[in-house]
Design a protein around this motif. Sequence first.
Motif, PDB file in Angstrom:
ATOM      1  N   VAL A  88       0.793  -0.984  -0.032  1.00 16.89           N
ATOM      2  CA  VAL A  88      -0.152  -0.058   0.007  1.00 16.89           C
ATOM      3  C   VAL A  88       0.863   1.104   0.191  1.00 16.89           C
ATOM      4  N   PRO A  89       0.462   2.274  -0.521  1.00 18.79           N
ATOM      5  CA  PRO A  89       1.084   3.642  -0.467  1.00 18.79           C
ATOM      6  C   PRO A  89       1.194   4.309   0.765  1.00 18.79           C
ATOM      7  N   ARG A  90       2.291   4.896   1.311  1.00 24.11           N
ATOM      8  CA  ARG A  90       2.472   6.007   2.450  1.00 24.11           C
ATOM      9  C   ARG A  90       1.134   6.667   2.522  1.00 24.11           C
ATOM     10  N   PHE A  91       0.937   7.237   1.504  1.00 26.89           N
ATOM     11  CA  PHE A  91      -0.125   8.427   1.325  1.00 26.89           C
ATOM     12  C   PHE A  91      -1.095   7.952   0.045  1.00 26.89           C
ATOM     13  N   ARG A  92      -2.476   8.293   0.222  1.00 24.90           N
ATOM     14  CA  ARG A  92      -3.254   7.842  -0.867  1.00 24.90           C
ATOM     15  C   ARG A  92      -3.085   8.687  -1.771  1.00 24.90           C
ATOM     16  N   PHE A  93      -2.599   9.740  -1.920  1.00 25.69           N
ATOM     17  CA  PHE A  93      -2.501  10.491  -3.097  1.00 25.69           C
ATOM     18  C   PHE A  93      -1.200  10.704  -3.747  1.00 25.69           C
ATOM     19  N   CYS A  94      -0.113   9.960  -3.320  1.00 23.11           N
ATOM     20  CA  CYS A  94       0.976   9.751  -4.062  1.00 23.11           C
ATOM     21  C   CYS A  94       1.195   8.322  -4.259  1.00 23.11           C
ATOM     22  N   SER A  95       1.836   8.021  -5.673  1.00 29.19           N
ATOM     23  CA  SER A  95       2.181   6.784  -5.854  1.00 29.19           C
ATOM     24  C   SER A  95       3.472   6.393  -5.297  1.00 29.19           C
ATOM     25  N   CYS A 112       6.367  13.162  -0.964  1.00 32.50           N
ATOM     26  CA  CYS A 112       4.916  13.466  -1.122  1.00 32.50           C
ATOM     27  C   CYS A 112       4.490  14.607  -0.160  1.00 32.50           C
ATOM     28  N   SER A 113       3.912  15.589  -0.800  1.00 36.25           N
ATOM     29  CA  SER A 113       3.561  16.752  -0.008  1.00 36.25           C
ATOM     30  C   SER A 113       1.883  16.290   0.632  1.00 36.25           C
ATOM     31  N   THR A 114       1.910  16.237   2.015  1.00 34.15           N
ATOM     32  CA  THR A 114       0.496  16.015   2.657  1.00 34.15           C
ATOM     33  C   THR A 114      -0.170  17.096   2.915  1.00 34.15           C
ATOM     34  N   ALA A 115       0.243  18.420   2.665  1.00 28.70           N
ATOM     35  CA  ALA A 115      -0.620  19.572   2.567  1.00 28.70           C
ATOM     36  C   ALA A 115      -1.260  19.798   1.295  1.00 28.70           C
ATOM     37  N   PHE A 116      -0.457  19.578   0.514  1.00 28.35           N
ATOM     38  CA  PHE A 116      -1.048  19.775  -0.873  1.00 28.35           C
ATOM     39  C   PHE A 116      -1.608  18.515  -1.668  1.00 28.35           C
ATOM     40  N   ARG A 117      -1.293  17.544  -1.127  1.00 31.93           N
ATOM     41  CA  ARG A 117      -1.754  16.082  -1.691  1.00 31.93           C
ATOM     42  C   ARG A 117      -1.185  15.940  -3.030  1.00 31.93           C
ATOM     43  N   THR A 118      -0.101  16.166  -3.070  1.00 33.18           N
ATOM     44  CA  THR A 118       0.616  15.843  -4.516  1.00 33.18           C
ATOM     45  C   THR A 118       1.847  15.538  -4.329  1.00 33.18           C
ATOM     46  N   ASN A 307       1.263  23.282   8.201  1.00 30.19           N
ATOM     47  CA  ASN A 307       0.711  22.053   8.059  1.00 30.19           C
ATOM     48  C   ASN A 307       1.374  20.713   8.349  1.00 30.19           C
ATOM     49  N   ASN A 308       2.702  20.867   8.935  1.00 27.92           N
ATOM     50  CA  ASN A 308       3.578  19.900   9.100  1.00 27.92           C
ATOM     51  C   ASN A 308       3.582  18.955   7.834  1.00 27.92           C
ATOM     52  N   ASP A 309       4.186  19.713   6.757  1.00 26.76           N
ATOM     53  CA  ASP A 309       4.440  18.884   5.501  1.00 26.76           C
ATOM     54  C   ASP A 309       5.798  18.756   5.549  1.00 26.76           C
ATOM     55  N   ILE A 310       6.224  17.647   5.874  1.00 32.33           N
ATOM     56  CA  ILE A 310       7.680  17.094   6.138  1.00 32.33           C
ATOM     57  C   ILE A 310       8.602  17.077   4.986  1.00 32.33           C
ATOM     58  N   ASP A 311       8.091  16.318   4.022  1.00 28.77           N
ATOM     59  CA  ASP A 311       8.775  16.433   2.847  1.00 28.77           C
ATOM     60  C   ASP A 311       8.746  17.795   1.891  1.00 28.77           C
ATOM     61  N   MET A 312       7.992  18.401   2.176  1.00 28.29           N
ATOM     62  CA  MET A 312       7.710  19.897   1.467  1.00 28.29           C
ATOM     63  C   MET A 312       8.868  20.602   2.294  1.00 28.29           C
ATOM     64  N   ILE A 313       8.766  20.668   3.339  1.00 28.71           N
ATOM     65  CA  ILE A 313       9.774  21.560   4.267  1.00 28.71           C
ATOM     66  C   ILE A 313      11.103  20.992   3.933  1.00 28.71           C
ATOM     67  N   LEU A 314      11.522  19.720   3.934  1.00 29.18           N
ATOM     68  CA  LEU A 314      12.920  19.265   3.515  1.00 29.18           C
ATOM     69  C   LEU A 314      13.082  19.756   2.013  1.00 29.18           C
ATOM     70  N   ALA A 315      12.356  19.642   1.051  1.00 26.15           N
ATOM     71  CA  ALA A 315      12.537  20.188  -0.300  1.00 26.15           C
ATOM     72  C   ALA A 315      13.077  21.575  -0.266  1.00 26.15           C
ATOM     73  N   CYS A 316      12.168  22.534   0.390  1.00 27.42           N
ATOM     74  CA  CYS A 316      12.620  24.063   0.542  1.00 27.42           C
ATOM     75  C   CYS A 316      13.675  24.234   1.146  1.00 27.42           C
ATOM     76  N   GLY A 317      14.030  23.525   2.209  1.00 28.04           N
ATOM     77  CA  GLY A 317      15.297  23.644   2.966  1.00 28.04           C
ATOM     78  C   GLY A 317      16.386  23.478   1.951  1.00 28.04           C
ATOM     79  N   LEU A 318      16.393  22.284   1.168  1.00 25.63           N
ATOM     80  CA  LEU A 318      17.248  22.044   0.228  1.00 25.63           C
ATOM     81  C   LEU A 318      17.407  22.947  -0.720  1.00 25.63           C
TER      82      LEU A 318
END
Length: 345
Positions: A88-95, A112-118, A307-318
């Motif tokens: 199963v995927p970690r998040f329903r909205f990302c492959s 995967c962005s949990t705030a923007f679901r993409t 919104n505690n969007d971990i993957d998006m925060i990491l990408a913005c930090g990078l």
Amino acid sequence: MLTFIVRRLGVMLLTMLCLSMVVFVFVNLEPNLRKLAIFQTEMRASDQDLENWLRRNGYRDNVVLRFGRWVGVWPKEPVIDPATNEIVPRFRFCSEPAEAKFSGVLQGDFGCSTAFRTPVAERLPEALKATGILMFWVMIVMVPVSLLIGVLAGMREGTKLDRTLSVAAIASTATPEYVSGVIFTAIFASWLGWLNGSAATAVTKGVSFNNFTLPVMTMAVYGIGYIARMTRASMAEVMTAQYIRTARLKGLSFGAVVIKHALRNALIAPFTVIMLQFPWLLTGVVVVESIFNYKGFGWLLVQAASNNDIDMILACGLISVVVVLLTQLISDVGYALLNPRIRVS
């Protein structure tokens, strides 16, 4: 010069790795992981349900192992649902990968962005493009105006013109973006009604004078004062140099001395300052884009943090780390090219 660039690139990669690791550790602290689990399950989930979700999705693995997966140097394992024993995927909205494979930053997978679901890789370029347009117009306004003010003030050190321009530059530098943004909005949009177009429409309907002037003014005013002060100090120092006195004694006019001899040397120091404005612009857009609801990189970062969007925060930090390091490299190389003494050393 080539050896210098290669050496600096090596230091940049090491710095990027260390800073990314620090950001990764802080973003994945326990309170953030718990909030993510609550957001992805349900508010009434028990502590055991939350723990099971975190463990099933790999958030309880060793932090170094998880960082390696995020970078893409360690294969990601598929998530198995213990109830059905199916992938199963970690998040329903990302492959998600159906089998273990390398899939991280090095492969272009930012998570995967949990705030923007993409996927982050689909949402981030749009925000960077919007911020790039804003930063372009800010630099177009800020650099020529600040250099002109600095050169005029430095040419006539100690005169009334110098004191007037210096006071204006100090005042603009002392005014942060969240203050000037509110002041400009109150004066030009609310009181005079001139620039009442929303900056948010610039993303969908295109940039116009009406919807883009206030954000550009807000960001440019602070930078104009800082660059102008540095240019003024550099120009004033050059104007007292011995070769300037020699040129004047030879009979050259004041304008010819400034343009042919003083200006090039006076702009060496401001060049470094101008290049270092790019990292500042990344922090400045966080405030300005939030004030004017302009959906760029700064707005995206604020939404991800809220919104505690971990993957998006990491990408913005990078992205922020890459921009800072690249501008520092360009600044050092440009300074060496402009200053022959640096090249010799």
